[in-house]
Design an enzyme around this catalytic site. Structure first.
Site, PDB file in Angstrom:
ATOM      1  CB  THR A 100      -0.923  -0.017   1.239  1.00 52.20           C
ATOM      2  OG1 THR A 100      -1.727  -1.188   1.167  1.00 52.20           O
ATOM      3  CG2 THR A 100      -1.816   1.207   1.286  1.00 52.20           C
ATOM      4  CB  THR A 176       0.534  -3.468   6.652  1.00 55.05           C
ATOM      5  OG1 THR A 176      -0.710  -3.528   5.955  1.00 55.05           O
ATOM      6  CG2 THR A 176       1.111  -2.072   6.556  1.00 55.05           C
ATOM      7  CG  ASP A 177      -2.449  -8.037   4.314  1.00 56.98           C
ATOM      8  OD1 ASP A 177      -2.810  -6.955   4.802  1.00 56.98           O
ATOM      9  OD2 ASP A 177      -3.203  -8.795   3.681  1.00 56.98           O
ATOM     10  CE  LYS A 255      -2.837  -4.851   8.655  1.00 53.81           C
ATOM     11  NZ  LYS A 255      -2.910  -4.871   7.178  1.00 53.81           N
TER      12      LYS A 255
END
Lengths: 429, 429
Positions: A100, A176-177, A255
């Site tokens: 992202t 980020t996943d 996360k």
């Protein structure tokens, strides 16, 4: 298909176009969001807004409607020339991997596409050139849900090359996943890395007014320059504002929210450091200091490993083939590291076949302890290796790395040595 | 094997015996813990203490050693007579299912065994008889790591019977490992239950001075009596002290620490209520009020369901047989509900074969949103059902329940109706 005449006029008179942040008033309510392209399925009097939450909403514009443009979209940056290096500043390398943070919103679809290079990102953040001389290199461009051990290996090799070529630190822009998994993989592959290696990402694409990319990148760069801490770290927003940034250990970070800016949390350990918007670093836990040692990347990984989450009703026969055809298994058990007793014979069968079975806890916080209850003792007797307070994800990555680099019968002894802060010190019996 | 003569004397003069809480000073350090039986492998000058953390530690007693008894062990309660019922108090039923709350430490092994009946637990907490008239019944005695859908069904039937027979509320003493799964199962099976049904547990066995059982049971009973809220709840310590107790929705609660008293957390929603040590209830979210409706338990469950946690390097071929031989699958994807693209054909294959695939997020907090990225759109197109902000564990239990009670092709529409608060309201497009 197009908007009604009255809505088209209203948009024109407000100078509103796709990508603008709008405040829209109609029917006694006010809506704030990014103007999206007209939705083919929407009525012609309906304006589609993307809310800050990421959700799209269709607003039916009544006769009382008014529109105000709050922000114009950030223009795509055209210039990609290398900035002039400033004397006296440290040299960092930004390795781009996609995600992202390297994305733009496609206003035709309202979706996010990975398209920006590292230099494009840096050009959106001119103030970062006062922190360090940053050279940008693109490794590949994938969203992190598609990262695999092969990607980890490429990143590790590139980081080692940059550090051995004189970089004072390496920033890695990353989705980020699975950032936590990659951070753990680099922590093991780059054992005793002598410089800061910092993964940064964003929960909102870099071309959005609300992006968190700039804050994370600047904080990451400052930590590289002023932190005097060597290791693999994740730097992300600590709060939903742009005021505090958290530095996490690469083996302890997870996360913990699907969309918030402050999604990342250190589990079972304090933060490494906290950085405020002025760049002041508050050190919260000890790390090795920076040094000039050369490093090499031990990137071998046994990919054929499983992470299995235990649940009531779990049937050993569902997982028997997967387990017996793997090279190693991490279980996320319940509580202190328990499984339904029906699973214990499968654990025994695997370990007797030389397939290590590592026990972690799906609680995510706290430690595994197989000595408190009889169930735990039976799991131990079946040959499971308790992974103390290691995250299940970190245990999976570590198991892949151990099996790639050491003989299988050394797994138990290596699993509970802390290579990169992944477990707290073992307690004595 | 026995202790050294000097250590035996020291123990005798302090009147210390197995199960006592001791403060031991030696070599300039002080250790506090429960005295365990002598360990066969320990030296004769070594005393084994169980620390509050649950860990055993061996303390070598030097010549300077001193021992102080801080607390004597709680005596096993012999009387099991039914207490006299007090007029004017509400009638609650305590259903015993086992778990740490019903356990004693076996001082020979230092392990915890499930042995106490509900009346034994109540007899350890005499003050609870001022809160309500509590009738105790034992359903079975298992640790919750061994709970299965069959146990959930027995509990649901018993709860419905007690409520239809006039109980003002039902307390269920339960192990903590899978308490969240059971709470979710009861929430669906006992749809629109008219009374409070409260699961309580303990992280320390009821015979230990440090037990959290009494606080949780009393708070649970007070909530049943004074809360005027109907539904399935979990009541556990909100803090590590004995001062505040949290009431969680049965579909939103998760054990987030393997050993702390305050391990349970409400995910994605505020607490239902908070109860202080004086029994004052602070209401924090809305629930249906108590009513006198009769209920029935819809306990059918399709047990052949899987919960699969997604990770980098996950190979579809490892899980293909398990998925295709199941009746339904819940995936805990990354971030907004993503999987590695290599998994998407397996999702499609399953859904085309009529096996529903539900997508949740391993972040645990935040919502699934498959409309933001192309990857998500492909997962949707493969037929996955996004479960919004439902916990993966709750989604698994709900899927079992839907497949047990409704036609398979109704799964998608039912999955995203909130039956028991398990998802937040769906947003509009």
């Amino acid at each position: 298909m197009s908007y009604t005449e009255s809505l088209s006029k209203l948009l024109a008179s407000a100078d509103a176009s796709e990508g603008c942040k709008l405040s829209v008033k109609t029917g006694g309510r006010t809506y704030t969001g990014l103007m999206m392209p007209r939705h083919d399925m929407s009525a012609p009097d309906t304006l589609v807004l993307k809310l800050d939450s990421g959700f799209n909403i269709g607003v039916r514009m009544r006769s009382d409607a008014s529109i105000e443009v709050l922000e114009k979209p950030v223009k795509a940056v055209e210039k990609t020339e290398v900035p002039t290096f400033k004397k006296g500043l440290k040299k960092l390398v930004l390795l781009g991997t996609g995600g992202t943070i390297a994305s733009r919103i496609d206003h035709r679809t309202g979706r996010v596409e990975p398209v920006m290079s590292g230099s494009e990102i840096l050009n959106l953040i001119p103030e970062i050139s006062d922190v360090a001389n940053i050279e940008s290199k693109s490794l590949f461009s994938v969203y992190s849900d598609n990262m695999s051990p092969e990607h980890w290996q490429k990143i590790a090799v590139a980081v080692a090359e940059e550090i051995n070529s004189g970089a004072d630190g390496v920033l890695i822009s990353h989705g980020t996943d699975t950032m936590g998994y990659t951070a753990a993989a680099l922590s093991f592959m780059l054992y005793n890395v002598p410089k800061p290696v910092v993964l940064v990402g964003a929960q909102r694409s870099s071309d959005r007014p609300s992006t968190d990319a700039a804050g994370n990148l600047i904080a990451g760069a400052r930590f590289c320059v002023d932190g005097n801490k060597a290791g693999v770290f994740v730097v992300m927003h600590e709060t939903i504002g742009d005021d505090l940034f958290a530095v996490h250990s690469g083996t302890r970070v997870r996360k913990m929210h699907s969309s918030r800016r402050d999604a990342f949390r250190s589990m079972n350990v304090p933060l490494v450091a906290r950085i405020d918007r002025d760049g002041k670093i508050e050190h919260l836990s000890e790390c090795r200091p920076v040094s000039d040692r050369k490093i090499k990347a031990d990137t071998k990984m046994e990919e054929n490993c499983l992470l299995l989450y235990c649940f009531p009703g779990m049937k050993p026969e569902s997982f028997e083939d997967a387990v017996m055809n793997s090279k190693g298994v991490v279980l996320a058990g319940t509580g202190l590291g328990h499984v339904n007793e029906s699973m214990i014979p499968l654990i025994r069968k695997a370990t007797e076949a030389g397939i290590p079975v590592v026990m972690t806890t799906q609680c995510l916080e706290g430690t595994v302890n197989l000595n408190v209850y009889n169930a735990g003792r039976e799991i131990l007797a079946a040959g499971a290796i308790p992974a103390e307070d290691m995250l299940p994800e970190t245990a999976l990555v570590k198991l892949m790395w151990i099996l790639g680099n050491y003989p299988a019968d050394a797994t138990e002894s290596i699993m509970n040595v802390s290579f990169a802060g992944e477990t707290s010190d073992r307690r004595v019996l």
